[in-house]
Design a protein around this motif. Structure first.
Motif, mmCIF file in Angstrom:
data_model
loop_
_atom_site.group_PDB
_atom_site.id
_atom_site.type_symbol
_atom_site.label_atom_id
_atom_site.label_comp_id
_atom_site.label_asym_id
_atom_site.label_seq_id
_atom_site.Cartn_x
_atom_site.Cartn_y
_atom_site.Cartn_z
ATOM 1 N N SER A 76 33.650 -2.308 3.177
ATOM 2 C CA SER A 76 33.732 -3.457 2.266
ATOM 3 C C SER A 76 35.115 -4.099 2.306
ATOM 4 C CB SER A 76 33.367 -3.043 0.829
ATOM 5 O OG SER A 76 34.401 -2.306 0.215
ATOM 6 N N GLN A 77 36.151 -3.271 2.401
ATOM 7 C CA GLN A 77 37.508 -3.815 2.424
ATOM 8 C C GLN A 77 37.843 -4.432 3.780
ATOM 9 O OE1 GLN A 77 39.142 -3.791 -0.784
ATOM 10 N NE2 GLN A 77 36.974 -3.312 -0.989
ATOM 11 N N LEU A 89 45.500 -6.745 4.245
ATOM 12 C CA LEU A 89 45.062 -8.080 3.843
ATOM 13 C C LEU A 89 44.036 -8.079 2.717
ATOM 14 C CD1 LEU A 89 44.703 -10.495 6.894
ATOM 15 C CD2 LEU A 89 46.368 -10.503 5.040
ATOM 16 N N ALA A 90 43.238 -7.028 2.601
ATOM 17 C CA ALA A 90 42.222 -7.017 1.535
ATOM 18 C C ALA A 90 42.870 -7.180 0.166
ATOM 19 C CB ALA A 90 41.401 -5.735 1.593
ATOM 20 N N ALA A 91 44.093 -6.667 0.015
ATOM 21 C CA ALA A 91 44.789 -6.764 -1.272
ATOM 22 C C ALA A 91 45.151 -8.196 -1.632
ATOM 23 C CB ALA A 91 46.056 -5.910 -1.247
ATOM 24 N N ALA A 114 37.456 -10.673 -4.667
ATOM 25 C CA ALA A 114 36.361 -10.225 -3.797
ATOM 26 C C ALA A 114 36.517 -8.761 -3.426
ATOM 27 C CB ALA A 114 36.307 -11.087 -2.531
ATOM 28 N N ALA A 115 37.751 -8.359 -3.088
ATOM 29 C CA ALA A 115 37.979 -6.978 -2.656
ATOM 30 C C ALA A 115 37.727 -5.989 -3.791
ATOM 31 C CB ALA A 115 39.402 -6.828 -2.120
ATOM 32 N N TYR A 140 34.872 -3.107 -3.942
ATOM 33 C CA TYR A 140 35.332 -1.725 -4.072
ATOM 34 C C TYR A 140 34.732 -1.067 -5.318
ATOM 35 C CZ TYR A 140 38.553 2.249 -4.263
ATOM 36 O OH TYR A 140 39.082 3.521 -4.310
ATOM 37 N N ALA A 141 34.688 -1.808 -6.412
ATOM 38 C CA ALA A 141 34.111 -1.264 -7.647
ATOM 39 C C ALA A 141 32.658 -0.849 -7.443
ATOM 40 C CB ALA A 141 34.218 -2.291 -8.775
#
Length: 373
Positions: free
Chosen positions: A135-136, A313-315, A320-321, A325-326
């Motif tokens: 996902s990330q 970059l996901a951070a 969205a990230a 993640y949740a």
């Protein structure tokens, strides 16, 4: 039996804007019968406010309260105050124990049970909803194409105007895992002419399925559990020579190659950078794929090539990230801890794959292999 409390910690790593649970994730967790305690300001950098969490049914408290009252602690990346973790707690996150085995040993010595989502094998279909690396990586691949387009001095698409026609940018994506395929798809949507390359035969087929061209070279391998393996010295040298010839033909190069628990392979050499046209852009998403790149930096070589080191970059796409993640974390808790507690033994194949340490000992086989080398 008292109600299990799941605590959500504010991230402490520099430049980290994600949060382990969103308000929507709180709602989902509450349905499983647990209490959720969120540290004050945990979601602020991802634009989720404390009132948002409270409205979803969470309690809000200071960091010490979250540590003191939580049975399970959720993070994206390891907290910098792991010494504050009380014994008997379960810590869940992207802990990178293969990259930092000392952390696993520290957690074990503190009596913490640690679960690391980055150890999840992609070959287990049941585990796919929990697959945080995927996902990330999806988010990171999308942002990589946007960041490369922003840094490039020309247009990505071909444009026909009264003043003439501009040619489309030639983009090369090295590594066609989840991040690479998303970067390919996004660059194509922006109108670039995209070519992809991966050492794995299946991944090259995936590149072709997107409509992108496939860079043909001799090196091939089979994947290992859905991931690339590290090439041996001769294979790596052969690949690097071939890429050094190919890379300068492109305006933009995005590299995404990572080896779990290993060093990212060098794909763009100093010779390749020197041979690229001034104004070209190279974005290193894999971390270590590009000669001279450093994390979270943008430099211009003496030959006018912009090199961007961007392994996290996901951070930078925190809404969205964090949302993705949740969902991964909630899926893992719902599957492994339906009663709010981990089962007494780790015979479950998913739990066995992600369990780092328990009862004062490091239990993951790959970490124990590292210890014995």
């Amino acid at each position: 039996m008292s109600m299990t409390t799941v605590g959500v910690l504010r991230e402490t790593a520099g430049r980290e804007r994600r949060v382990a649970i969103t308000p929507d994730g709180v709602t989902r967790l509450r349905r499983t019968g647990v209490r959720v305690l969120v540290e004050t300001g945990a979601g602020r950098h991802a634009w989720f406010s404390d009132p948002d969490y409270a409205a979803a049914g969470a309690d809000i408290g200071g960091r010490q309260q979250v540590y003191g009252e939580s049975d399970v602690l959720l993070v994206v990346r390891p907290p910098d105050d792991v010494a504050a973790l009380p014994a008997g707690r379960v810590l869940i996150g992207l802990l990178d124990p293969l990259g930092d085995p000392a952390l696993a040993q520290t957690l074990a010595e503190q009596g913490v049970t640690a679960i690391s989502l980055d150890l999840l094998p992609r070959t287990l279909s049941r585990a796919q909803p929990m697959d945080a690396l995927t996902s990330q990586a999806n988010v990171a691949g999308y942002k990589a194409a946007l960041l490369a387009a922003e840094a490039y001095g020309g247009f990505f698409p071909m444009l026909v105007t009264a003043a003439g026609t501009t040619r489309p940018a030639q983009v090369l994506v090295l590594g066609a895992g989840v991040a690479g395929l998303q970067a390919i798809a996004t660059a194509r949507r922006l109108g670039a002419l995209v070519t992809g390359y991966d050492v794995r035969a299946q991944a090259r087929a995936d590149i072709a399925s997107t409509g992108a061209a496939v860079l043909s070279m001799d090196a091939t391998q089979d994947g290992d559990g859905g991931y690339a393996r590290a090439l041996d010295e001769d294979e790596a040298a052969t690949q690097l020579r071939a890429l050094t010839q190919a890379v300068p033909r492109f305006d933009v190069v995005i590299t995404t190659a990572k080896v779990p628990g290993g060093r990212s392979p060098l794909l763009v050499s100093e010779d390749a950078l020197r041979a690229m046209r001034p104004g070209s852009v190279v974005l290193d998403l894999g971390g270590g794929n590009v000669a001279g790149s450093a994390p979270d930096t943008r430099t211009v070589t003496d030959h006018g090539v912009t090199v961007i080191g961007a392994p996290n970059l996901a951070a930078t796409v925190p809404v969205a990230a964090s949302t993705a993640y949740a969902r991964n974390v909630v899926a893992l808790i719902s599957s492994l801890m339906p009663e709010g507690r981990l089962p007494g033994e780790s015979s479950d194949e998913v739990l066995a794959a992600v369990l780092v340490c328990r009862d004062g000992a490091v239990v993951h086989p790959r970490l124990n292999e590292l210890e014995t080398r």
